[in-house]
Write a protein that holds these residues in place. Structure first.
Motif, PDB file in Angstrom:
ATOM      1  N   TRP A  28     -15.179   1.638 -15.480  1.00 28.27           N
ATOM      2  CA  TRP A  28     -14.179   2.013 -16.388  1.00 28.27           C
ATOM      3  C   TRP A  28     -13.805   0.567 -17.243  1.00 28.27           C
ATOM      4  O   TRP A  28     -12.862   0.520 -18.591  1.00 28.27           O
ATOM      5  CB  TRP A  28     -12.526   1.425 -15.199  1.00 28.27           C
ATOM      6  N   PRO A  29     -13.709  -0.451 -16.851  1.00 25.97           N
ATOM      7  CA  PRO A  29     -14.148  -2.181 -17.552  1.00 25.97           C
ATOM      8  C   PRO A  29     -14.888  -1.568 -18.955  1.00 25.97           C
ATOM      9  O   PRO A  29     -14.512  -2.127 -19.952  1.00 25.97           O
ATOM     10  CB  PRO A  29     -14.363  -2.973 -16.566  1.00 25.97           C
ATOM     11  N   GLU A  30     -16.092  -0.834 -18.531  1.00 26.54           N
ATOM     12  CA  GLU A  30     -16.850  -1.086 -20.237  1.00 26.54           C
ATOM     13  C   GLU A  30     -16.622   0.385 -20.850  1.00 26.54           C
ATOM     14  O   GLU A  30     -15.872   0.086 -22.399  1.00 26.54           O
ATOM     15  CB  GLU A  30     -18.185  -0.323 -19.488  1.00 26.54           C
ATOM     16  N   ASP A  31     -15.849   1.019 -20.032  1.00 28.32           N
ATOM     17  CA  ASP A  31     -14.402   2.236 -21.093  1.00 28.32           C
ATOM     18  C   ASP A  31     -13.812   0.967 -21.971  1.00 28.32           C
ATOM     19  O   ASP A  31     -13.572   1.641 -22.920  1.00 28.32           O
ATOM     20  CB  ASP A  31     -13.806   3.239 -19.980  1.00 28.32           C
ATOM     21  N   SER A 362     -21.077   9.564 -26.742  1.00 25.13           N
ATOM     22  CA  SER A 362     -21.561  10.785 -26.430  1.00 25.13           C
ATOM     23  C   SER A 362     -22.567  10.248 -25.572  1.00 25.13           C
ATOM     24  O   SER A 362     -22.653   9.028 -25.322  1.00 25.13           O
ATOM     25  CB  SER A 362     -21.893  11.353 -27.485  1.00 25.13           C
ATOM     26  N   HIS A 363     -23.456  11.594 -25.239  1.00 23.73           N
ATOM     27  CA  HIS A 363     -24.646  10.516 -24.332  1.00 23.73           C
ATOM     28  C   HIS A 363     -25.197   9.851 -25.111  1.00 23.73           C
ATOM     29  O   HIS A 363     -25.893   9.134 -23.951  1.00 23.73           O
ATOM     30  CB  HIS A 363     -25.395  12.081 -23.651  1.00 23.73           C
ATOM     31  N   ALA A 364     -25.429   9.761 -26.261  1.00 20.26           N
ATOM     32  CA  ALA A 364     -26.281   8.524 -26.777  1.00 20.26           C
ATOM     33  C   ALA A 364     -25.503   7.354 -26.976  1.00 20.26           C
ATOM     34  O   ALA A 364     -26.221   5.778 -27.123  1.00 20.26           O
ATOM     35  CB  ALA A 364     -26.437   9.336 -28.087  1.00 20.26           C
ATOM     36  N   GLY A 365     -24.341   6.991 -26.461  1.00 20.93           N
ATOM     37  CA  GLY A 365     -24.124   5.796 -25.949  1.00 20.93           C
ATOM     38  C   GLY A 365     -23.145   5.306 -27.342  1.00 20.93           C
ATOM     39  O   GLY A 365     -23.325   5.553 -28.208  1.00 20.93           O
ATOM     40  N   GLU A 366     -23.085   3.516 -27.271  1.00 23.25           N
ATOM     41  CA  GLU A 366     -22.180   3.318 -28.218  1.00 23.25           C
ATOM     42  C   GLU A 366     -22.639   3.813 -29.155  1.00 23.25           C
ATOM     43  O   GLU A 366     -22.104   2.851 -30.138  1.00 23.25           O
ATOM     44  CB  GLU A 366     -21.502   1.518 -27.157  1.00 23.25           C
TER      45      GLU A 366
END
Length: 662
Positions: A28-31, A362-366
């Motif tokens: 969550w903190p990463e989100d 997405s699944h590819a990330g940031e």
């Protein structure tokens, strides 16, 4: 009454559905960090959290939601808190199978997906009331709460015995007596007369075609039954938080809900839009949905609740969005009145039915292209705060009627090729392609503010609607109507002569001899164009024939007519002209009525929309173009550049112009 301005606080809301229960809490903190990086300022939580919030009947697990809302608020991200009632937990279907819907053949629609509830079930309604009450009591005072989102995409039809009992109560309230019901339904046909209220059932699978009036009333009832569920939950949260706006999300131009009736019960009108990236008319489709939603809202600002950042997962082939298309379609929504641009969903799921449905992350990330494009859009939206709360002026109104759409769905019509949705799309597209901005309107609404009214089709025309159109035209308005209009009253009873006499007089038509529907792929020749879908054998009285049929049975008969009535003008179009011809016809009618395009001359595929003082230019084409905007200087709020005369737009490019004082 609270409105969207209470939630936006002078910003365009940007975010999406957030489903943190699908992820370990340490994520969550990463989100939150990535949301802030992307410019996200609002997320919707709890839409499908019922089993998490109430793991067994009567139990409550709110600790995780407490921590989540506190975390969002600390990160400067507002919460649109959903009631989770679109996804009853498995324990409800297992312990209370009477809450599960049944299809028209009597089969149970089991749990294991979502929306598996009967809207008429008192057991479902009681559980929904309880969880909504507890959510509102616990979080009504939370400083991060910005809006309530009730349920999600109401769409479940049910034909069970509980629904039958509810339907009978609805019919009693509407008709009062069986004699009135039998008259309205025309039950003298096929020996269908009802002698007891208990004999009445939903239009279940029958030996042959069901009574169309029966089916029409069941459509009306179902929309009302869902609306009862919505208003029950809305009233609970409004009692706890009268200052917080309430919404639920419509699906785009969906047949199930009477959008006009529903929108009057919402503080904020919201919609979910998922056009196919491969559809060359995707931008036109978006514009139509935007215009409908804006018109339902008052017309005022509205909320794009869901869209996809990339591909969806439910088409046969799920195409991703080319670079720039997500930005283009998002800013198109802002141009047409949206004060919120949101997605399903924030973080792409790794499990479940929608793991291949895209997310903002997405699944590819940031480092993935999708998230980088989302960040760019967030930066764009921060530059457009001046659009918040501003209206979109329109001089043209398009009549839209869910009752007519429902009636078209019944069997036994002259043609199954007459598709109400596609007909409305064709007429709206003819205006959109000329950059003539249009609202949508209910047939009984005040039409006096519009210079031109168009009716793609109004098969089901009640007395109030007919009288309203007559007053509009005779008072000086211009009306252009499509075929098969004014045929039946609100009970789906064919008008004498097959065409309402008052409308025949308005259009200067003496007699409708026959409807001549056309087969798929068939066309009929007219003076300078071809007609599709439909044609009619009509005889005029006072109208002039603007176009006539050529050849075959209707040779020489009027195809398009124009009549003066009072101080106004009424056109009647008895076929569906091919796209270029329909554009030309509506351009002529608009010009005569004084309704002007936003800009007079634009390259193909370029859309121009005014919102407040801002001029939005959107290039739906795959090639760069140069757009003439006339004299004076204009600042592009997105690029920061100032343009004089012409504005260059790249592929899928957007400019938002504000005139610079000399």
């Amino acid at each position: 009454m609270p409105d969207l301005n209470d939630a936006t606080r002078g910003r365009i809301l940007f975010g999406g559905d957030y489903n943190p229960e699908q992820w370990p809490e340490e994520v969550w903190p990463e989100d939150i960090r990535l949301m802030r990086e992307a410019g996200v300022n609002s997320v919707t939580v709890g839409v499908f959290s019922w089993a998490k919030l109430e793991p067994r009947p009567g139990a409550r697990d709110f600790g995780w939601l407490d921590r989540l809302l506190d975390l969002l608020h600390a990160g400067g991200i507002g919460a649109v808190l959903a009631t989770p009632t679109a996804g009853p937990p498995p324990w409800m279907g297992s312990r209370h199978p009477e809450t599960l819907p049944r299809d028209s053949q009597g089969n149970i629609v089991w749990y294991g997906a979502r929306n598996q509830f009967c809207a008429s079930s008192p057991v479902y309604r009681d559980y929904a009331r309880r969880i909504t009450e507890d959510l509102a009591a616990r979080y009504g005072g939370h400083p991060g709460l910005r809006m309530w989102h009730i349920n999600n995409e109401y769409c479940t039809f049910c034909y069970c015995d509980e629904t039958a009992a509810h339907f009978r109560r609805w019919l009693r309230a509407k008709y009062g007596t069986l004699d009135r019901l039998n008259e309205a339904w025309g039950t003298a046909f096929w020996s269908q007369r009802y002698d007891s209220w208990e004999e009445l059932i939903p239009p279940r699978q029958a030996q042959y075609m069901i009574n169309p009036a029966h089916g029409l009333d069941f459509r009306r009832f179902t929309s009302d039954a869902w609306l009862e569920c919505f208003t029950a939950e809305r009233d609970i949260v409004a009692r706890h938080t009268p200052h917080i706006p309430v919404t639920t999300n419509f699906m785009p131009f969906w047949i199930g809900q009477d959008g006009w009736k529903w929108s009057g019960e919402e503080d904020v009108v919201s919609v979910d839009i998922y056009p196919d990236p491969k559809d060359p008319l995707g931008g036109a489709c978006n514009a139509m949905i935007h215009d409908i939603t804006r018109s339902q809202s008052g017309p005022g600002p509205w909320m794009l609740m869901e869209q996809a950042a990339g591909p969806v997962n439910w088409r046969g082939v799920n195409h991703p969005k080319p670079r720039g298309l997500n930005r283009l379609w998002s800013l198109q929504a802002v141009a047409r009145g949206a004060d919120a641009v949101c997605y399903f969903q924030w973080r792409q799921s790794r499990q479940g039915a929608e793991k291949f449905h895209s997310g903002m992350l997405s699944h590819a990330g940031e480092q993935g292209r999708t998230f980088q494009q989302v960040k760019g859009l967030g930066a764009d939206l921060r530059k457009l705060a001046g659009a918040v709360g501003k209206g979109v002026p329109a001089e043209v109104g398009i009549l839209l009627d869910w009752q007519t759409w429902w009636a078209h769905q019944q069997s036994g019509r002259p043609s199954a090729e007459l598709d109400y949705e596609q007909t409305v799309r064709a007429w709206h597209h003819a205006l959109w392609a000329q950059n003539i901005t249009a609202d949508f309107a209910h047939p009984e609404a005040d039409l006096s503010r519009y210079k031109l009214i168009v009716i793609p089709n109004l098969y089901l025309a009640g007395d109030a609607a007919v009288d309203n159109l007559s007053v509009y035209v005779r008072g000086g308005g211009t009306l252009v109507s499509g075929f098969f209009t004014g045929v039946a009253d609100e009970d789906d009873r064919v008008r004498p002569g097959g065409f309402d006499a008052r409308l025949r007089e308005l259009f200067g038509i003496d007699t409708l001899h026959e409807w001549w529907p056309l087969a798929q792929g068939e066309s009929v020749a007219c003076d300078s164009f071809a007609g599709t879908v439909w044609s009619e054998d009509i005889e005029v009285s006072t109208a002039e024939a603007v176009a006539v049929y050529k050849g075959d049975e209707l040779d020489g008969q009027p195809a398009v007519t124009r009549n003066t009535a009072g101080d106004g003008t009424a056109w009647y179009v008895s076929t569906l002209p091919e796209p270029d011809a329909l554009r030309a016809l509506l351009a002529r009618a608009a010009d005569e009525a004084g309704a002007r395009p936003v800009l007079p001359s634009l390259p193909g595929g370029v859309e121009a929309v005014r919102r407040g003082e801002l001029l939005f230019l959107l290039n739906h084409g795959q090639e760069p173009v140069t757009v003439p905007v006339g004299g004076g200087s204009h600042e592009d709020l997105l690029s920061g550049l100032t343009h004089t005369g012409d504005v260059p737009l790249p592929r899928y490019g957007v400019a938002v112009l504000r005139e610079v004082a000399a």
